[in-house]
Design a protein around this motif. Sequence first.
Motif, PDB file in Angstrom:
ATOM      1  N   GLY A  15      -9.816   5.683  -2.052  1.00  0.00           N
ATOM      2  CA  GLY A  15      -8.616   6.284  -2.622  1.00  0.00           C
ATOM      3  C   GLY A  15      -8.831   6.626  -4.086  1.00  0.00           C
TER       4      GLY A  15
ATOM      5  N   LEU B 119      -8.596  10.290  -5.940  1.00  0.00           N
ATOM      6  CA  LEU B 119      -7.637  10.541  -7.015  1.00  0.00           C
ATOM      7  C   LEU B 119      -8.341  11.026  -8.275  1.00  0.00           C
ATOM      8  CD1 LEU B 119      -5.402   7.407  -6.441  1.00  0.00           C
ATOM      9  CD2 LEU B 119      -4.719   9.778  -6.071  1.00  0.00           C
TER      10      LEU B 119
ATOM     11  N   ILE C 220      -1.871   7.137   0.673  1.00  0.00           N
ATOM     12  CA  ILE C 220      -2.796   7.751  -0.267  1.00  0.00           C
ATOM     13  C   ILE C 220      -2.646   9.276  -0.296  1.00  0.00           C
ATOM     14  CG2 ILE C 220      -4.773   7.933   1.313  1.00  0.00           C
ATOM     15  CD1 ILE C 220      -4.889   6.816  -2.366  1.00  0.00           C
TER      16      ILE C 220
ATOM     17  N   VAL D 116      -4.788   0.022  -3.575  1.00  0.00           N
ATOM     18  CA  VAL D 116      -5.508   1.297  -3.497  1.00  0.00           C
ATOM     19  C   VAL D 116      -6.999   0.997  -3.393  1.00  0.00           C
ATOM     20  CG1 VAL D 116      -6.073   3.444  -4.699  1.00  0.00           C
ATOM     21  CG2 VAL D 116      -3.750   2.517  -4.829  1.00  0.00           C
TER      22      VAL D 116
ATOM     23  N   LEU E  19      -3.097   2.143 -10.911  1.00  0.00           N
ATOM     24  CA  LEU E  19      -2.913   1.900  -9.485  1.00  0.00           C
ATOM     25  C   LEU E  19      -2.718   0.419  -9.206  1.00  0.00           C
ATOM     26  CD1 LEU E  19      -5.945   4.120  -8.513  1.00  0.00           C
ATOM     27  CD2 LEU E  19      -3.542   4.810  -8.493  1.00  0.00           C
TER      28      LEU E  19
ATOM     29  N   GLU F 242       0.835  -1.190   0.000  1.00  0.00           N
ATOM     30  CA  GLU F 242       0.000   0.000   0.000  1.00  0.00           C
ATOM     31  C   GLU F 242       0.877   1.249   0.000  1.00  0.00           C
ATOM     32  OE1 GLU F 242      -2.845  -0.574   3.069  1.00  0.00           O
ATOM     33  OE2 GLU F 242      -3.373   1.564   3.059  1.00  0.00           O
TER      34      GLU F 242
ATOM     35  N   GLU G 221      -2.194  11.470  -3.559  1.00  0.00           N
ATOM     36  CA  GLU G 221      -3.107  12.580  -3.865  1.00  0.00           C
ATOM     37  C   GLU G 221      -2.328  13.850  -4.181  1.00  0.00           C
ATOM     38  OE1 GLU G 221      -5.347  12.666  -0.283  1.00  0.00           O
ATOM     39  OE2 GLU G 221      -6.815  11.188  -0.971  1.00  0.00           O
TER      40      GLU G 221
END
Lengths: 174, 585
Positions: free
Chosen positions: B222, B226, B196, B218, B214, B193, B200
């Motif tokens: 998330g 995005l 996030i 994610v 991704l 992971e 962003e």
Amino acid sequence: MAYEKVNELNLKDTELCLGLPGRTEEIKEEQEVSCVKSNNKRQFEETREEEESTPPTKTQIVGWPPVRSSRKNNNSVSYVKVSMDGAPYLRKIDLKTYKNYPELLKALESMFKVTIGQYCEREGYKGSGFVPTYEDKDGDWMLVGDVPWDMFSSSCKRLRIMKGSDAPALDSSL
Amino acid sequence: MGLRLPSKVLEHILSFIDSNEDRNSVSLVCKSWFETERKTRKRVFVGNCYAVSPAAVAKRFPEVRSLTLKGKPHFADYNLVPDGWGGYAWPWIEAMAAKCPSLEEIRLKRMVVTDECLEKIAASFKDFKVLVLTSCEGFSTDGIAAIAATCRNLRVLELRECIVEDLGGDWLSYFPESSTSLVSLDFSCLDSEVKISDLERLVSRCPNLSSLKLNPAVTLDGLVSLLRRAPQLTELGTGSFAAQLKPEAFSKLSEAFSNCKQLQSLSGLWDVLPEYLPALYSVCPGLTSLNLSYATVRMPDLVELLRRCSKLQKLWVMDLIEDKGLEAVASYCKELRELRVFPSAPDLDEANIPLTEQGLVFVSKGCRKLESVLYFCVQFTNAALLTIARKRPNLKCFRLCVIEPFAPDYKTNEPLDKGFKAIAEGCKDLRRLSVSGLLSDKAFKYIGKHAKKVRMLSIAFAGDSDLMLHHLLSGCESLKKLEIRDCPFGDTALLEHAAKLETMRSLWMSSCFVSFGACKLLSQKMPRLNVEVIDEHPPETRPESSPVERIYIYRTVAGPRMDTPEFVWTIHKNPEIGVSHLAIK
């Protein structure tokens, strides 16, 4: 077959075999065609003697069908049959919907209305009366919980919840 | 006699010539053209990293901006090439760093790339812009962090199906706040992971970001966040869709997608639950490319999605689409150019999906622009192949994988010779062909006779004798790459057509009946071929007539390679030496 005469090679001498079970009578049920056995591991052709001592399994052709390992791992929809000793009919679950053992065991407990209890490495499932077992790719019956989840979920073919009294006692000295 | 273009004029003329094939021709005219061409070539493509030495390439093309290299043979994708075989990027990076500091783009396929390589790239090329690694391995997320941290003008960072040692998601935070140049980011093959909030911020400060793929880690939340920050995306690879459906989550997702008015390509969709698909409906009419091959979505849901994709040109999907779904594709997706149907249950004993040859026939009939096919199916018929060939003579790539080896036409029990004859004969522009099912030598006679433009040919479990190889090597004029496994031919055809092998990039043969003796003869006869045997034991320990398990033959001007592992044996040119690991003894 025409190819048996090529270069006057005797197929059996060279230990190479083409074809699959059922194609001709000469070809054995248990056989591995081609050398490399598993993902990213370098292993080479086994001798005939070793092949004869393994239990009969479906022929596994390395690298066939030509699908990348990343697809093989993700794509299979993995429904397995679940039986419980004493239950009148079997159920089916999709292993992919569970992320770990506790989730799976909770689902089994609620499906069959039993308590299976906690896994413990030395003694299996203590004091619950029910033991979850599974048949793996090699046809062996194993205790659920010994191997990492991912390994289990990709090799589990079916599940059987054995009644505690029927399950063989685990020898804690092992 | 003395007509000679000043080099500046020639340079100007050459600046209009992009194609490497043309530039290669230009370089053969005379010495001064060779010199001018080499100094102005910006893009270099090396299809086999062992065909030429890195030093030679770096020296010849000092102004190169973009380098593309390919390493391992294609069958490495299916675990037929043991680990440690080779394909190391390091010597190339080292040579480029020394001689070609203006290098901006590196694209590697099936190569071993270490963190050291990545650090070297980051340190050596001041204006580095593009790194695309496809099916590569040997590096960790630390190497990626080095690229992120150091390459100030990085535009493209794509890790496509690589095997990466994942040490965590920190690598993403190494993009400095000043980095705003990203156009494309693909980390779909990583497990860990990423933070996030870092992602962003990165997305927010890169206004030119048009492609974002991704990894499964994610979450949907998330993804929504995005998409809100990058509604300009043209290509999106989602994360995992496995979360339980909550009504507010669904409407947020739906809204986020509907704001992405330029989205053309969609992929990822791991574990997508059918209830989520309607969130995608708003982007469907604009989609030209859709990769559902990791989505275990079944029938009616698939059709509901696909019938909205009228502009679709590329569709990758699993056989869960069934014949019915492909019939729908044939009627709704009239712009389709490329179709790939993957098996959902690759184990032979699990196949009972209602996908048959009929699915492909539907698409061949309905999609006039169809030119590229990859189709996995349990069994097939000649009749279907004839129809496909008749309806789609414009096919450029036809790869059929009949999953059951040696499977004949299941209606007539005949080999699929006639069917593939029709394909070879009818599809005159065919560049790539993969055959399967029960095939006799005759099939290869037809392919040799008609498939004049085929450059890459893949064959497995087919043919009866040496004739099959004879037909291919004597007939297929454009053949560049041939890969064969488990076919019953021996030495004769191979030795007879030795010269042909120098016109090809490479030949892979495994589980066939080529003997060690023939390999030796071939190597001695052909000075510019490397004949490599993959075997645990030295081939010399077996009789000369004994067949060799795996052989890889390729043309090269670099001589035998120096980096063979213990299980790869280069057959020496000198008959007295036999085989060796080292190039020069």
